[in-house]
Design a protein around this motif. Structure first.
Motif, PDB file in Angstrom:
ATOM      1  N   CYS A  78       0.828  -1.211   0.000  1.00 22.65           N
ATOM      2  CA  CYS A  78       0.000   0.000   0.000  1.00 22.65           C
ATOM      3  C   CYS A  78       0.858   1.255   0.000  1.00 22.65           C
ATOM      4  N   SER A  79       0.407   2.228  -0.768  1.00 19.07           N
ATOM      5  CA  SER A  79       1.144   3.484  -0.919  1.00 19.07           C
ATOM      6  C   SER A  79       0.744   4.501   0.129  1.00 19.07           C
ATOM      7  N   PHE A  80      -0.440   4.281   0.717  1.00 15.95           N
ATOM      8  CA  PHE A  80      -1.033   5.331   1.546  1.00 15.95           C
ATOM      9  C   PHE A  80      -1.069   4.940   3.014  1.00 15.95           C
ATOM     10  N   GLN A  81      -1.062   5.957   3.851  1.00 16.70           N
ATOM     11  CA  GLN A  81      -1.212   5.748   5.289  1.00 16.70           C
ATOM     12  C   GLN A  81      -2.690   5.655   5.597  1.00 16.70           C
ATOM     13  N   GLY A  82      -3.144   4.518   6.052  1.00 14.65           N
ATOM     14  CA  GLY A  82      -4.543   4.366   6.463  1.00 14.65           C
ATOM     15  C   GLY A  82      -4.552   4.225   7.964  1.00 14.65           C
ATOM     16  N   ARG A  83      -5.110   3.119   8.442  1.00  9.89           N
ATOM     17  CA  ARG A  83      -5.065   2.850   9.886  1.00  9.89           C
ATOM     18  C   ARG A  83      -3.661   2.413  10.298  1.00  9.89           C
ATOM     19  N   THR A  84      -2.871   2.002   9.296  1.00 14.35           N
ATOM     20  CA  THR A  84      -1.496   1.578   9.560  1.00 14.35           C
ATOM     21  C   THR A  84      -0.570   2.326   8.595  1.00 14.35           C
ATOM     22  N   PRO A  85       0.740   2.371   8.897  1.00 13.78           N
ATOM     23  CA  PRO A  85       1.670   3.066   7.994  1.00 13.78           C
ATOM     24  C   PRO A  85       1.695   2.411   6.610  1.00 13.78           C
ATOM     25  N   SER A  86       2.069   3.187   5.608  1.00 13.54           N
ATOM     26  CA  SER A  86       2.196   2.682   4.242  1.00 13.54           C
ATOM     27  C   SER A  86       3.261   1.592   4.176  1.00 13.54           C
ATOM     28  N   CYS A  87       2.905   0.456   3.608  1.00 12.38           N
ATOM     29  CA  CYS A  87       3.870  -0.645   3.503  1.00 12.38           C
ATOM     30  C   CYS A  87       4.978  -0.325   2.501  1.00 12.38           C
ATOM     31  N   ALA A  88       4.651   0.444   1.464  1.00  7.02           N
ATOM     32  CA  ALA A  88       5.699   0.830   0.509  1.00  7.02           C
ATOM     33  C   ALA A  88       6.770   1.642   1.244  1.00  7.02           C
ATOM     34  N   VAL A  89       6.332   2.585   2.071  1.00  8.83           N
ATOM     35  CA  VAL A  89       7.275   3.407   2.841  1.00  8.83           C
ATOM     36  C   VAL A  89       8.091   2.524   3.790  1.00  8.83           C
ATOM     37  N   THR A  90       7.424   1.605   4.454  1.00 17.09           N
ATOM     38  CA  THR A  90       8.118   0.716   5.394  1.00 17.09           C
ATOM     39  C   THR A  90       9.194  -0.104   4.684  1.00 17.09           C
ATOM     40  N   LEU A  91       8.856  -0.670   3.526  1.00 19.93           N
ATOM     41  CA  LEU A  91       9.831  -1.483   2.781  1.00 19.93           C
ATOM     42  C   LEU A  91      11.018  -0.636   2.349  1.00 19.93           C
ATOM     43  N   ARG A 109      -6.717   4.120  -4.373  1.00 18.48           N
ATOM     44  CA  ARG A 109      -5.719   4.832  -3.557  1.00 18.48           C
ATOM     45  C   ARG A 109      -4.323   4.249  -3.765  1.00 18.48           C
ATOM     46  N   ASN A 110      -4.286   3.058  -4.345  1.00 20.91           N
ATOM     47  CA  ASN A 110      -3.008   2.379  -4.568  1.00 20.91           C
ATOM     48  C   ASN A 110      -2.775   2.233  -6.076  1.00 20.91           C
ATOM     49  N   ASN A 111      -3.231   1.114  -6.666  1.00 22.17           N
ATOM     50  CA  ASN A 111      -3.277   0.951  -8.116  1.00 22.17           C
ATOM     51  C   ASN A 111      -2.036   1.440  -8.863  1.00 22.17           C
ATOM     52  N   GLY A 112      -0.892   0.912  -8.498  1.00 24.83           N
ATOM     53  CA  GLY A 112       0.357   1.267  -9.163  1.00 24.83           C
ATOM     54  C   GLY A 112       1.187   2.284  -8.398  1.00 24.83           C
ATOM     55  N   LYS A 113       0.549   3.020  -7.486  1.00 25.82           N
ATOM     56  CA  LYS A 113       1.288   4.057  -6.740  1.00 25.82           C
ATOM     57  C   LYS A 113       2.318   3.430  -5.799  1.00 25.82           C
ATOM     58  N   GLY A 114       1.942   2.327  -5.177  1.00 32.97           N
ATOM     59  CA  GLY A 114       2.870   1.651  -4.262  1.00 32.97           C
ATOM     60  C   GLY A 114       4.098   1.150  -5.003  1.00 32.97           C
ATOM     61  N   ILE A 115       3.859   0.588  -6.192  1.00 30.47           N
ATOM     62  CA  ILE A 115       4.966   0.082  -7.001  1.00 30.47           C
ATOM     63  C   ILE A 115       5.850   1.243  -7.459  1.00 30.47           C
ATOM     64  N   GLN A 116       5.204   2.336  -7.859  1.00 30.81           N
ATOM     65  CA  GLN A 116       5.971   3.503  -8.319  1.00 30.81           C
ATOM     66  C   GLN A 116       6.868   4.050  -7.206  1.00 30.81           C
ATOM     67  N   MET A 117       6.347   4.052  -5.981  1.00 30.50           N
ATOM     68  CA  MET A 117       7.148   4.545  -4.848  1.00 30.50           C
ATOM     69  C   MET A 117       8.398   3.700  -4.658  1.00 30.50           C
ATOM     70  N   LEU A 118       8.236   2.376  -4.777  1.00 26.53           N
ATOM     71  CA  LEU A 118       9.380   1.470  -4.609  1.00 26.53           C
ATOM     72  C   LEU A 118      10.404   1.712  -5.716  1.00 26.53           C
ATOM     73  N   VAL A 119       9.912   1.811  -6.952  1.00 26.11           N
ATOM     74  CA  VAL A 119      10.798   2.031  -8.106  1.00 26.11           C
ATOM     75  C   VAL A 119      11.538   3.357  -7.947  1.00 26.11           C
ATOM     76  N   ASN A 120      10.799   4.396  -7.535  1.00 30.12           N
ATOM     77  CA  ASN A 120      11.420   5.712  -7.353  1.00 30.12           C
ATOM     78  C   ASN A 120      12.505   5.684  -6.282  1.00 30.12           C
ATOM     79  N   ALA A 121      12.371   4.781  -5.331  1.00 31.60           N
ATOM     80  CA  ALA A 121      13.364   4.674  -4.261  1.00 31.60           C
ATOM     81  C   ALA A 121      14.543   3.786  -4.674  1.00 31.60           C
TER      82      ALA A 121
END
Ligand SMILES: [Zn+2]
Length: 156
Positions: A78-91, A109-121
């Motif tokens: 997940c790219s977004f902070q919901g009830r728990t921190p974003s897993c993309a950020v954690t990874l 809210r996710n749909n490719g955004k989580g993957i993009q965050m990982l790639v960008n990092a």
């Protein structure tokens, strides 16, 4: 790492994800395994809403260095902070080397955004690993038209 072993590890992540039901609902049942030097070093699955997602659950179980560790996750982190921190950020923060994903998360809210965050990092991401089997198990979730909270309740 060859295709065969990627599918093998995702198969274990899929088996983990099945343990998430029914406590994880209305969140999707997701599984995660961490692999280092060809060995599984941790496993995790989605806990009840507000508690750990699969990635966080596996990371909590593993105390060693994450250098050279690959994460296999059945659904896009997940790219977004919901009830728990974003897993993309954690990874990213934990410094995982590469991430294998079976399916993109259709939740808008996710749909490719989580993957993009990982790639960008700078993390290597491979999608569609063991996707057909995971899609079969996640079909009730994938069939939801709109992934807002109300619609997710139907997934229950
Ligand atoms: Zn998550």
């Amino acid at each position: 790492m060859n295709k065969q072993s990627d599918r093998y590890f995702m198969g274990i992540a899929l088996a983990e994800s099945k343990k998430a039901l029914p406590d994880c609902l209305p969140n999707p049942p997701v599984g995660c395994v961490l692999v280092k030097s060809g060995e599984i070093v941790a496993r995790g699955f989605t806990r009840r809403p507000g508690s750990d997602h699969a990635e966080a659950s596996a990371l909590k179980e593993y105390t060693g260095s994450l250098r050279g560790v690959s994460a296999y996750v059945t659904l896009e982190p997940c790219s977004f902070q919901g009830r728990t921190p974003s897993c993309a950020v954690t990874l990213i923060e934990k410094g995982v080397a590469e991430v294998f994903v079976a399916l993109r998360d259709p939740d808008e809210r996710n749909n490719g955004k989580g993957i993009q965050m990982l790639v960008n990092a700078g993390i290597s991401v491979e999608e569609n690993v063991f996707a057909e089997d995971v899609a079969k198990f996640l079909s009730p979730y994938l069939a939801i038209e709109n992934h807002d909270v109300v619609d997710r309740e139907k997934f229950r």
